[in-house]
Design an enzyme around this catalytic site. Structure first.
Site, PDB file in Angstrom:
ATOM      1  N   ARG A 216       0.862  -1.313   0.028  1.00  0.00           N
ATOM      2  CA  ARG A 216       0.040  -0.007   0.159  1.00  0.00           C
ATOM      3  C   ARG A 216       0.795   1.401  -0.044  1.00  0.00           C
ATOM      4  NH1 ARG A 216      -3.023   0.907   5.230  1.00  0.00           N
ATOM      5  NH2 ARG A 216      -1.633   2.393   5.179  1.00  0.00           N
TER       6      ARG A 216
ATOM      7  N   HIS B 250      -4.376   4.572   4.299  1.00  0.00           N
ATOM      8  CA  HIS B 250      -5.444   3.662   4.089  1.00  0.00           C
ATOM      9  C   HIS B 250      -6.770   4.443   3.704  1.00  0.00           C
ATOM     10  CE1 HIS B 250      -8.209   0.833   5.885  1.00  0.00           C
ATOM     11  NE2 HIS B 250      -8.744   2.141   6.391  1.00  0.00           N
TER      12      HIS B 250
ATOM     13  N   TYR C  51       3.634   5.744  10.849  1.00  0.00           N
ATOM     14  CA  TYR C  51       3.883   4.107  10.857  1.00  0.00           C
ATOM     15  C   TYR C  51       4.577   3.348   9.703  1.00  0.00           C
ATOM     16  CZ  TYR C  51      -0.389   3.807   8.245  1.00  0.00           C
ATOM     17  OH  TYR C  51      -1.564   3.937   7.261  1.00  0.00           O
TER      18      TYR C  51
END
Length: 355
Positions: free
Chosen positions: A255, A259, A268
């Protein structure tokens, strides 16, 4: 002792790099098929990019980005027939465009407008599922129903890597396997469950290894290779139509976008890894493949992109032209036999709203 089919650990690929790794090919695809795949990729990419802009302009709500996931969606859908059923998660929100659903419908869904609801039977596409994995049993049940009726159609259900750690995934996969349901379980493994890395939510070396536990075959494929995804899904579809039950597909990618628009992956994720992965994004990879075949020119690529942009411009205009939903939407279709209080409740709500 019970025997189960072993999971396949290799990562399937078809598209090379134009240099040291040669290109492969997929049987049964003509030049028009290859270009149709590209049009689907560009349509999905354009939808995603424009939706991000629309969100920033305040024209749609919080949006789940699927940039670089287009190959998984287009490749798999092109391996289906129109009678087959699709069960999308929020990451596949625009997959209906590949079945002729108007962009305005999906954009209205993200706007929270009732015009974003559709009759699943119109497109053989179930409603977008936001809760994680809860649609897997639904897909298994529909697929089993098709088998009981002796129909040819099957179902495909899309979910992320995090869904394979949910109980609903286990229940759906187990039911499909036991009943021999014609179901394709398509896992988009982008290695992040929101901010939880794959290593923190499962000890499986590869998610495809979980297929063996349900007695079904598994296929592990490069999720940025649209041809490899198509070929893997076609194989799973042939098994399902042949009465051999479900197949688990793990499409591996990374990814590279947040998100959703409410997420900040800088907190993160490995930003260097993200930049590396962006260099091999799926639309560009496939465009390079088509150019090496002599099928895609600059002029044709520009024409296809402009068509997609025009489609999106018309879609947002149509979505924004919808009149505001009335307060009766809160009451209509809530109960088959509405309680008597609904009439006075609606009247009071209208009084408060001044309508």
């Amino acid at each position: 002792m019970a025997q189960v089919l072993p999971a396949e650990g290799g990562l399937r690929r078809v598209i090379g790099d134009g240099e040291g790794i040669p290109d492969g090919e997929v049987d049964g695809l003509c030049e028009q098929d290859l270009l149709d795949l590209y049009r689907s990729l560009v349509l999905l990419r354009t939808y995603d990019e424009r939706s991000l802009v629309y969100h920033r302009q305040g024209r749609i709500g919080t949006y789940a980005i699927f940039w670089n996931h287009e190959a998984m969606q287009a490749g798999s859908v092109h391996a289906l027939e129109d009678d087959d059923w699709i069960f999308p998660s929020y990451r596949e929100s625009a997959i209906g465009l590949l079945r002729g659903m108007p962009p305005a419908t999906v954009l209205s869904w993200w706007r929270g407008h009732p015009a974003g609801w559709w009759n699943p039977a119109d497109y053989n596409i179930a409603s977008i599922c936001v809760p994680i994995a809860t649609h897997v049993p639904h897909a298994a049940g529909l697929a089993w129903g098709k088998k009981l009726k002796g129909e040819r159609a099957l179902a495909i259900v899309y979910f992320g890597d995090g869904a394979t750690s949910e109980g609903a995934f286990h229940e759906g996969a187990n039911l499909a396997a036991v009943m021999g349901a014609p179901l394709v379980l398509f896992c988009n493994n982008n290695q992040w469950a929101i901010s939880t890395p794959l290593s923190a939510q499962t000890k499986a070396e590869a998610l495809v290894d979980k297929a063996a536990g349900y007695g079904m075959p598994g296929i592990r494929v490069d999720g940025t290779d649209v041809l490899a995804v198509f070929e893997a899904t076609r194989e799973a579809v042939e098994r399902a139509r042949g009465g051999e039950g479900p197949t688990f597909i793990e499409a591996v990618t990374y990814r590279t976008a947040p998100h959703a628009t409410a997420d900040d992956p800088r907190l993160y994720a490995d930003l260097e890894r993200i930049e590396e992965e962006k260099q091999r994004e799926c639309v560009g990879r496939y465009a390079g493949y088509l150019r090496r075949l002599g099928l895609l020119t600059d002029a044709l690529a520009s024409e296809i992109k402009e068509e997609a942009l025009a489609t999106m411009r018309a879609g947002i205009a149509a979505a924004e032209a919808e009149p505001p939903a009335g307060p009766e939407e809160l009451f209509d279709h809530t109960y088959a036999d509405p309680p008597p209080s609904f009439a006075s409740d609606l009247a009071e709500l209208r009084r408060i709203l001044g309508g």
